[in-house]
Design an enzyme around this catalytic site. Structure first.
Site, PDB file in Angstrom:
ATOM      1  CE  LYS A 132      -1.270   4.865  -1.612  1.00 49.42           C
ATOM      2  NZ  LYS A 132      -1.979   4.267  -0.482  1.00 49.42           N
ATOM      3  CG  ASP A 141      18.854  11.625 -10.163  1.00 52.53           C
ATOM      4  OD1 ASP A 141      18.776  10.590 -10.847  1.00 52.53           O
ATOM      5  OD2 ASP A 141      18.774  12.764 -10.641  1.00 52.53           O
ATOM      6  CG  HIS A 172      -7.176   8.709  -0.048  1.00 48.37           C
ATOM      7  ND1 HIS A 172      -5.842   8.515  -0.321  1.00 48.37           N
ATOM      8  CD2 HIS A 172      -7.731   7.470  -0.003  1.00 48.37           C
ATOM      9  CE1 HIS A 172      -5.600   7.226  -0.456  1.00 48.37           C
ATOM     10  NE2 HIS A 172      -6.729   6.563  -0.251  1.00 48.37           N
ATOM     11  CG  ASP A 174       1.736  16.765  23.015  1.00 44.33           C
ATOM     12  OD1 ASP A 174       0.485  16.798  23.012  1.00 44.33           O
ATOM     13  OD2 ASP A 174       2.385  16.211  23.907  1.00 44.33           O
ATOM     14  CE  LYS A 197      -3.654   7.118   2.731  1.00 42.40           C
ATOM     15  NZ  LYS A 197      -4.933   6.505   2.885  1.00 42.40           N
ATOM     16  CG  HIS A 206      -2.013   0.962   1.232  1.00 36.85           C
ATOM     17  ND1 HIS A 206      -2.087   2.006   2.132  1.00 36.85           N
ATOM     18  CD2 HIS A 206      -3.101   1.101   0.433  1.00 36.85           C
ATOM     19  CE1 HIS A 206      -3.165   2.722   1.909  1.00 36.85           C
ATOM     20  NE2 HIS A 206      -3.803   2.208   0.881  1.00 36.85           N
TER      21      HIS A 206
END
Length: 425
Positions: free
Chosen positions: A168, A173, A343, A350, A345, A166
């Site tokens: 991404k 380079d 979507h 704190d 995340k 899952h």
């Protein structure tokens, strides 16, 4: 359930058959290993002990000297990624779950193929389930010289069908990295202004932590291709590019790395003032639910933003709603994002600790999927992410439990399905 979230709305018979096979496999899955009890309150997030323990336990030591640029929604994310790909001179490593057959995917195919033909070493991992229907791109990419691996092919790897990457990740380079929640599909284009334009956060990274991002890609590249990637094109010397302290950790439950749940527990247990969570699939297990309730009761301001009815997989919403009464009773503030699918995340604790990446707040991310997240200890970056969270909060409405939650008659079949497969959501 596996494969449902983020897949194309129109599915071929092949796709439906694949999903059916996945469902049959899931029915026999055994329970997975994860924390069964919340952690007690630990050293505060602003203490040196927290950084030492968290970095060591997650295998993501905090490295100083990084610059992290926030990219909001597809209209910022895709141009930044494509521009960096087109400027690559030595290497490109790219791993993604969703790779839909779409106009934006064609742009990535064209850019990657052009760089491969120019002599750049291009290595790419796509998840077999997340790229259903996109196999039309594979032959042209390979013909151009792209080394492409399909992660856990569905019919030739049935034993591991439940385990998906899952992640991404994109590294150019060995010097510029990208991480976040974006998939390569049309629903991520735009600025989340309309219902078909998903709300998303992605991040461009420069500095020493990019080497950890590359090492994360290498873990699955070696698993799929049995090749060790080394050399200055992949791991060059990385001078300081900014001021943020950051690390990259990854989970690979099939290989015994259960880091996502541990990271969430550490952040919750270390929080003393505030805990901001923005996540599309908010289905905390019992231990995490207990931890969030305990944090709220000890005075931590806990706020959670999740999708409203604009969600791509209804059983997730029904499963999440089962947790709401306990969370609200403990003082956790729940909000539903309005207008389009949320979507992104994001976790901010704190005003100092931030986690971003691919991991959701659900059983699949906690103990089944391969995930990767960037964790940051930096007040300026945390302040920026807090501002973003507050902006999304203004687009949300609070959850109020004035009456008992129950599924409508039209939702009952989905509700029964959700009960059966909840450990896999």
């Amino acid at each position: 359930m596996i494969g449902q979230r983020g897949l194309p709305a129109k599915r071929t018979p092949f796709q439906l058959l694949a999903l059916l096979c996945a469902a049959l496999m899931l029915a026999g899955c055994s329970s997975v290993r994860r924390l069964q009890q919340p952690l007690p309150a630990i050293s505060a997030i602003n203490s040196p002990d927290f950084a030492q323990a968290t970095g060591s336990m997650l295998g993501a030591s905090f490295l100083p000297g990084n610059r992290i640029t926030t990219l909001n929604d597809g209209d910022e994310i895709f141009p930044a990624m494509l521009s960096s790909i087109r400027r690559a001179r030595l290497t490109i490593t790219f791993e993604t779950f969703v790779f839909h057959r779409s106009e934006i995917a064609q742009q990535f195919v064209d850019a990657l193929a052009e760089r491969a033909r120019a002599g750049v070493e291009v290595k790419m991992i796509v998840d077999a389930l997340g790229s259903l229907g996109a196999d039309v791109y594979f032959a042209p990419l390979r013909a151009a010289g792209v080394q492409l691996e399909v992660f856990h092919p569905i019919f030739s790897d049935l034993i591991r069908i439940n385990y998906r990457t899952h992640r991404k990740l994109l590294v150019i380079d060995g010097k510029i990295g990208f991480i976040g929640g974006v998939g390569i599909g049309e629903e991520w284009r735009g600025r989340s202004a309309r219902s078909g334009e998903w709300r998303e956060l992605h991040y461009r990274i420069e500095g020493p932590v990019v080497a950890q991002l590359q090492a994360t890609f290498h873990a699955n590249w070696f698993a799929a291709h049995r090749e060790v990637i080394l050399g200055p094109g992949y791991f060059p010397a990385l001078p300081k590019a900014g001021k943020a302290r950051a690390g990259v950790f990854f989970s690979a439950p099939q290989r015994g790395r259960y880091a996502v749940g541990l990271m969430y527990h550490l952040a919750i247990a270390g929080a003393r003032e505030s805990l901001l969570i923005e996540n599309p699939y908010f289905v905390p297990d019992r231990a995490l639910t207990d931890a969030l309730c305990a944090a709220a009761r000890r005075g931590v301001k806990v706020q959670v933003i999740m999708p409203d009815r604009h969600i791509d997989f209804l059983p997730i919403r029904l499963a999440s709603r089962k947790r709401w009464p306990r969370l609200c009773a403990a003082g956790v503030e729940l909000y539903e994002f309005r207008g389009t699918m949320l979507h992104s995340k994001l976790l901010v604790a704190d005003g100092l600790f931030v986690s971003v990446g691919s991991a959701n707040f659900d059983p699949r991310s906690l103990a089944i999927n391969d995930e990767a997240n960037l964790i940051v200890l930096d007040r300026a970056f945390a302040q920026e992410q807090t501002y973003i969270f507050q902006g999304d909060l203004r687009r949300s409405r609070p959850v109020t439990l004035k009456r008992p939650l129950s599924a409508s008659v039209s939702e009952l079949p989905v509700h029964w399905f959700q009960l059966l497969f909840e450990p896999q959501l």
